[in-house]
Scaffold this active site. Structure first.
Site: not given
Length: 325
Positions: A148, A199
Site C-alpha cells: 500500500h 489508515n
C-alpha cells in the site's frame, strides 16, 4: 525469487495517480518497468504527468535531467492486452487498478496465466482483502501480498506491506528488499486487518477530532493546529511509541485511565463526516471539507513541495541516526 534486486523486471498494471508514481520510482532506480492500462490515452496522460512530477522534483533540487532520462529509458508502456507478451519476464507485478472486486479478479486471472509461478503479485489496495477476493484465482498464493503506497508515491517514503494468510516469508522478505532498494521505508504487517496501520490510526484520530468538533468543543482550525504544532513537529523524528518512552510510561498510562472512558466509541460511522458528504463538502477537490481550499490545484502543488522539503529533513535525520549507530 531473485535476490539481486537490480535485476528485477517490474510490471505496473494501472497508470493512474498511484500506478504512474510507482512506475516512476522503479524506473528511476534503473529497473525495467512495463506500465499498462486499458487505453493508450491513459498511458499518454500518465507519461505527461510523470514529466510534470519530475519538473517539480527538479525545481526543488531532488532530480536533474539524468533522472528524467533514466525514467524514460527504463519505462515502457502498453495496453493490458500486451501483458502476456512480457509476463514470463516479470519478477514483480504491482496491481494498481480501481477498487472493484471483479475487475481485480480479472486482472489477477490474466497475471496468473501470463506470469511465472515465482512472480510476486503485489496489490496497492488501500483496504480490500485481496487475499479472499483472489483466493480461487491466484495459484501459488504464497506470492500474493499487499503493498500500500501513499500519495504521491514518488515522494512518500512509507509503504505498508501486508501479508495474507498464505503469504510466504520469502515473498515478504523479497518485497521488503525490493522496496528498500527503491529507496522506500516498508512497514510490514504480518496479519491483514482493515485499515492496515496508517489508515487504522488515522480513523481513530479523526473519529475523536470530528466528535470534538461536532460537540462544539473546538474548531476545525484549532484541531488542526493542535496536531500540527505538537505531533506534527515531533513525529518526523520521534513516533508515538518513542514519545511515550521519552515522557515515561507512568505519565501517559495515568492520563489514559481518565481519557479512555470518555472517548468517542462510535463503531458504525462518523456522523459529522456523513453530514459533510451529504452537503457536497468532500474535501480538497470539492474546495471544502471541514476546512476550505480556494484553489485545489495550488494546494496540491504546495502539498507536494512541502512533502519534498520535509523529506529532505527526514533524510538528514536518517543520516544522523546511522552515524549514531
Amino acid at each position: 525469487m531473485k535476490q539481486n534486486f537490480s535485476e528485477y523486471r517490474i510490471l505496473v498494471v494501472g497508470a493512474g495517480v498511484m500506478g504512474r508514481g510507482i512506475a516512476q520510482v522503479m524506473a528511476a532506480q534503473g529497473l525495467t518497468v512495463y506500465m499498462t492500462d486499458l487505453k493508450q490515452e491513459y498511458l499518454d496522460n500518465a507519461l505527461r504527468e510523470i514529466d510534470r512530477a519530475i519538473d517539480i522534483l527538479k525545481d526543488n533540487g531532488m532530480a536533474d535531467e539524468s533522472y528524467r532520462e533514466t525514467v524514460r529509458k527504463n519505462l515502457h508502456v502498453m495496453t493490458n492486452d500486451g501483458i502476456p507478451s512480457v509476463g514470463k519476464a516479470i519478477d514483480c507485478a504491482f496491481e494498481v487498478i480501481y477498487e472493484n472486486k471483479e475487475a481485480k479478479r480479472q486482472i489477477y486471472a490474466l497475471l496468473n496465466e501470463s506470469c511465472r509461478e515465482d512472480c510476486i503479485f503485489a496489490s496497492n489496495t488501500s483496504g480490500m482483502d485481496i487475499f479472499s477476493v483472489c483466493d480461487d484465482v491466484v495459484s501459488h498464493p504464497e506470492r500474493l501480498i499487499i503493498t500500500h503506497w501513499f500519495n504521491p508515491p514518488h515522494l512518500m517514503k512509507l509503504i505498508e506491506v501486508v501479508c495474507g494468510p498464505k503469504t510466504s516469508e520469502e515473498t515478504a522478505a523479497a518485497v521488503r528488499g525490493l522496496l528498500e532498494y527503491a529507496g522506500k521505508k516498508p512497514a510490514v504487517l504480518r496479519h491483514f486487518v482493515p485499515g492496515f496501520i496508517v489508515n487504522r490510526l488515522a480513523t481513530v484520530i479523526n473519529r475523536e477530532l470530528y466528535y470534538m468538533i461536532d460537540q462544539g468543543w473546538i474548531s476545525a482550525e484549532d484541531a488542526e493546529n493542535a496536531i500540527r504544532y505538537t505531533d506534527g513537529l515531533r513525529f518526523g523524528f520521534e513516533g508515538p511509541i518513542a514519545l511515550w518512552d521519552f515522557v515515561g510510561l507512568e505519565i501517559p498510562m495515568t492520563v489514559a485511565k481518565d481519557v479512555l472512558p470518555s472517548l468517542c466509541n462510535d463503531t458504525q460511522s462518523i456522523p459529522l463526516g456523513e453530514k459533510l458528504i451529504a452537503e457536497g463538502k468532500t474535501g480538497v477537490r470539492a474546495g471544502e471539507g471541514l476546512l476550505k481550499y480556494p484553489s485545489p490545484e495550488k494546494y496540491a502543488e504546495k502539498r507536494s513541495r512541502r512533502i519534498i522539503q520535509m523529506t529532505k529533513i527526514l533524510e538528514e535525520y536518517d543520516r544522523e541516526d546511522r552515524c549514531d549507530d
